[in-house]
Design a protein around this motif. Sequence first.
Motif, PDB file in Angstrom:
ATOM      1  N   VAL A 123      27.323  -0.811  29.011  1.00  0.00           N
ATOM      2  CA  VAL A 123      27.765  -1.017  30.393  1.00  0.00           C
ATOM      3  C   VAL A 123      27.991   0.325  31.072  1.00  0.00           C
ATOM      4  CG1 VAL A 123      29.697  -1.781  31.792  1.00  0.00           C
ATOM      5  CG2 VAL A 123      28.720  -3.305  30.083  1.00  0.00           C
ATOM      6  N   ASN A 124      28.665   1.182  30.368  1.00  0.00           N
ATOM      7  CA  ASN A 124      28.930   2.487  30.982  1.00  0.00           C
ATOM      8  C   ASN A 124      27.657   3.265  31.203  1.00  0.00           C
ATOM      9  OD1 ASN A 124      31.639   1.995  31.011  1.00  0.00           O
ATOM     10  ND2 ASN A 124      31.896   2.686  28.910  1.00  0.00           N
ATOM     11  N   GLN A 147      24.816   1.990  31.662  1.00  0.00           N
ATOM     12  CA  GLN A 147      24.133   1.386  32.792  1.00  0.00           C
ATOM     13  C   GLN A 147      24.773   1.801  34.086  1.00  0.00           C
ATOM     14  OE1 GLN A 147      23.215  -2.601  32.945  1.00  0.00           O
ATOM     15  NE2 GLN A 147      22.003  -2.653  31.086  1.00  0.00           N
ATOM     16  N   LEU A 148      26.072   1.878  34.046  1.00  0.00           N
ATOM     17  CA  LEU A 148      26.762   2.301  35.252  1.00  0.00           C
ATOM     18  C   LEU A 148      26.323   3.703  35.633  1.00  0.00           C
ATOM     19  CD1 LEU A 148      30.331   0.970  34.746  1.00  0.00           C
ATOM     20  CD2 LEU A 148      28.806   0.472  36.620  1.00  0.00           C
ATOM     21  N   LEU A 152      25.649  -9.772  31.445  1.00  0.00           N
ATOM     22  CA  LEU A 152      24.965  -8.661  32.093  1.00  0.00           C
ATOM     23  C   LEU A 152      23.539  -9.046  32.404  1.00  0.00           C
ATOM     24  CD1 LEU A 152      26.288  -5.531  30.244  1.00  0.00           C
ATOM     25  CD2 LEU A 152      26.383  -6.007  32.669  1.00  0.00           C
ATOM     26  N   VAL A 168      22.920   3.443  36.932  1.00  0.00           N
ATOM     27  CA  VAL A 168      22.860   2.869  38.278  1.00  0.00           C
ATOM     28  C   VAL A 168      23.349   3.883  39.286  1.00  0.00           C
ATOM     29  CG1 VAL A 168      23.838   1.124  39.779  1.00  0.00           C
ATOM     30  CG2 VAL A 168      23.017   0.506  37.508  1.00  0.00           C
ATOM     31  N   LEU A 199      28.486  -2.981  23.795  1.00  0.00           N
ATOM     32  CA  LEU A 199      28.380  -3.526  25.144  1.00  0.00           C
ATOM     33  C   LEU A 199      29.039  -2.591  26.140  1.00  0.00           C
ATOM     34  CD1 LEU A 199      27.681  -5.803  27.063  1.00  0.00           C
ATOM     35  CD2 LEU A 199      29.955  -6.700  26.669  1.00  0.00           C
ATOM     36  N   ARG A 200      30.220  -2.168  25.784  1.00  0.00           N
ATOM     37  CA  ARG A 200      30.921  -1.281  26.710  1.00  0.00           C
ATOM     38  C   ARG A 200      30.141  -0.019  26.941  1.00  0.00           C
ATOM     39  NH1 ARG A 200      34.930   1.324  24.624  1.00  0.00           N
ATOM     40  NH2 ARG A 200      35.307  -0.408  23.212  1.00  0.00           N
ATOM     41  N   GLU A 230      29.190 -11.288  26.742  1.00  0.00           N
ATOM     42  CA  GLU A 230      29.217 -10.291  27.823  1.00  0.00           C
ATOM     43  C   GLU A 230      27.842  -9.702  28.027  1.00  0.00           C
ATOM     44  OE1 GLU A 230      33.755  -8.806  27.141  1.00  0.00           O
ATOM     45  OE2 GLU A 230      32.222  -7.497  27.989  1.00  0.00           O
ATOM     46  N   LEU A 233      32.677   8.998  29.812  1.00  0.00           N
ATOM     47  CA  LEU A 233      33.722   8.014  29.643  1.00  0.00           C
ATOM     48  C   LEU A 233      34.299   8.032  28.251  1.00  0.00           C
ATOM     49  CD1 LEU A 233      35.138   6.069  31.305  1.00  0.00           C
ATOM     50  CD2 LEU A 233      33.581   4.290  30.631  1.00  0.00           C
ATOM     51  N   SER A 260      31.141  -5.293  20.964  1.00  0.00           N
ATOM     52  CA  SER A 260      31.871  -5.005  22.203  1.00  0.00           C
ATOM     53  C   SER A 260      31.773  -3.528  22.544  1.00  0.00           C
ATOM     54  CB  SER A 260      33.327  -5.417  22.079  1.00  0.00           C
ATOM     55  OG  SER A 260      33.990  -4.522  21.207  1.00  0.00           O
ATOM     56  N   ASP A 261      31.890  -2.720  21.521  1.00  0.00           N
ATOM     57  CA  ASP A 261      31.745  -1.290  21.796  1.00  0.00           C
ATOM     58  C   ASP A 261      30.370  -0.989  22.340  1.00  0.00           C
ATOM     59  OD1 ASP A 261      33.767  -0.062  19.033  1.00  0.00           O
ATOM     60  OD2 ASP A 261      34.247  -0.809  21.030  1.00  0.00           O
TER      61      ASP A 261
END
Lengths: 440, 150
Positions: A396-397, A399-400, A345, A403, A392-393, A341, A370, A389-390
Motif C-alpha cells: 500500500v505504501n 503504491q501510495l 485494493l 501514485v 499489504l501495508r 485488504e 515510511l 498484512s505487512d
Amino acid sequence: MDSSQKDKGDDRLSYHGSDIHGDWRFSSPQMSFFGPPPVTEGDQMCYSSSSSAMAAPFGRRLWETAANSQSPVLPPPALDMPWNPPAAMPDGGGALFSRNGAGIFLHGLSQFPADPPFVERASRPSSFNGFAAGGMGSPSSGPRVVISGAHSQRSNPTSGRAPPKNDDRHDHELGAGGHQEENPSSGTTAGDPSSAGLLPKKRKRGNQEVVLEPEQTTGDAQRSVEAPKENHGNKMVDERKNSSSEHGKDSAEPPKEDYVHVRARRGQATNSHSLAERVRREKISERMKFLQDLVPGCSKVTGKAVMLDEIINYVQSLQRQVEFLSMKLATVNPHLDFNIEGLFLKEILQSHSVPMSSIGFPPQIAPPQLHPGQSSLVQPGIPRTGNPSDALRRAVNAQLAAVTTYGESANQIPSAWAEELHNIQVGAQDFHGSHLKAER
Amino acid sequence: MHREALAGNPNPSRHLQALHFLGALARINKLRARKSPPSRRATALGGRRITRAAYAAMAVAAGPRRAWSRAILLGLRRNSIAKPFLIKKRILKPHRELRDVGSRAEELRRLLPGARRMEFGSLLDETLNYIHHLTAQVGIMQKIADSLCK
C-alpha cells in the motif's frame, strides 16, 4: 525624481517581498487606497479610508509622475510582490503604490485558470493568486477576477517588450511607465496615445480592482458598505475608459489581456466597483452552478439562500455518513482478513490499473520513507507478525508512493508534503497508539 | 473550477484516497487485533479512529492546496481535530436559524474545516472540493463495508 522613485519602488518591493501579504490582508479592511487626489504628484498618495474622491486626473497624475521615466526597470518578477498597504507607503508612493498594486495584481492574475463564463466576458482570464495566497491563505487555485485592461499588451508596443504571462507585473509596470511617458505627449496619434490615455484608466481601474478584491475578502456586508464609498472616483475613469473603448477610439485594443477584462455591458454601470462586483457575482453564481450539479436534487432550486441550505444539509449528511460508516467499519473490522485488504485494493482500484501493475504487490517492497516511522511506532506496541498484512501495508505504501509520483498529486505534493503525508500516517498511528494506551 | 475540483482526472486522487484509507485501516487493524475488545466503547473508539483516518485520507488526497485539507492535517498533527468530533454536537443541535446568505455562509464555514475567515467565493470553492472528496470517501468506505459484510 522618477528614477529615484523607481529605485525607491524597487527597494521597497524587494523589501516588502515577504510580509506584505499579511499586511495587505490586514490593511484590506481599509479598502480605500485611492484617497483624495494628492496635490503633489506622487508624494501624497493618500490612502485614507475616506477615499472615494478619485478622479481620472488623479490617476493620470499618478501615472505621469510614476512613469515619466518609462524606465524598463521593473520590480523583480517575484511572484510574491507585496501589496504595500497604504500605511506602509508613506510617500513617493503614488507611483510605487500603483506599481505595487499592479504588480500584485498581475501576479495574482497570471495564475488564474480560465473559467468559461469569464472567458466569455474577458479576452483572457487570469488569476489573482498572489493576492489570494499571500493575503488570505486561500488556495492558490482560488481564482480572482480582476477587472482591468491589459496594460501589458498595450504597453508592449510602447515599451517594446513582450509580456509573458508571468511577467504581467513587469508589463503592468512597464505599461504604467510607458503610458506615463506618453501621457504628456498624449496626442491624437492613433495607437499609442490613445492606448496611453487609456492605460492610466486601466491601471487605475486595475488598482481599484485590487482595492475591490480586498473588499471582497472581508465579506459581503463590508464590501457592500465600502463599495459605494469608493465608487465615486473610479466612475469617471471607468466611464471614460469604457466609453472610449466602446467607441472604438482605442485603436490599440489589446487582443489578449492578462487578466480578466470585464467590459461594462450596455446599459450597465461602468463603475469599476460595480464591474468588480458584477464579476464577483458571476463568479459566485458560477460556483453555485457547479455546486448545484454536485449536490443531488438541487437542479430546481434557485436562489443562493436555498441553495446554500441544501449545500449545508448535504455536507452535514455526508459527514454523518462518514461517521456512520466508520462506526460500521469499526464493528466489522475484527472480521477483516489480512488477505481481504489486498482484495479491497484490487477491487477498489479496478479502473485504474497503473498503480497495481507497477507495483504488483511485491511482498518485499519496503518503502524507505515510511518504514522507519512505522517500525518505530509499531514495534514497541505490537510485535510484527502477519506477513500478509505487512506485505499489504508495504504494498500500500509503495503504491501510495507510486501514485504520488505520477498521480496528479505528484505535481502538487512537494517532497515536504509527501513527507508530511507519511508523518500524518505515522501521526495517526501515534494517535491511535496513544489512544489505545490511554483507554486501556 | 468544477473541473479543477475534479482535478481533471478523478481517478488518481480517488485511488490515492482509497490507498491511504486502506493503509490507515490496516494499521488500525493491527493496533486493534492485539486486544480486540468487543465492548461498545472500544467500538466507538475504533469508529473515531476510523473517522480520523477517513478525514486524513481525504486531506491527503486533496493535497496542500486546499485550506480544508491543510486544516485537517494540521489538526491531525496536533492530535486535536475539531471537525469529526463536532459532528456529534452538530447532530445534537440541528436547530439553526438561517436568516440570510450571510448566516448560511457562516454555517458553511463552521462545517468546513479551516474555512473560517474565507470570503464567499473561495468558500464555495472549498465547499465544492470538500464535497467532492467527501463523496469519494463515502464511496470508498461503503465499498469496503460492503465487501466486509458480504
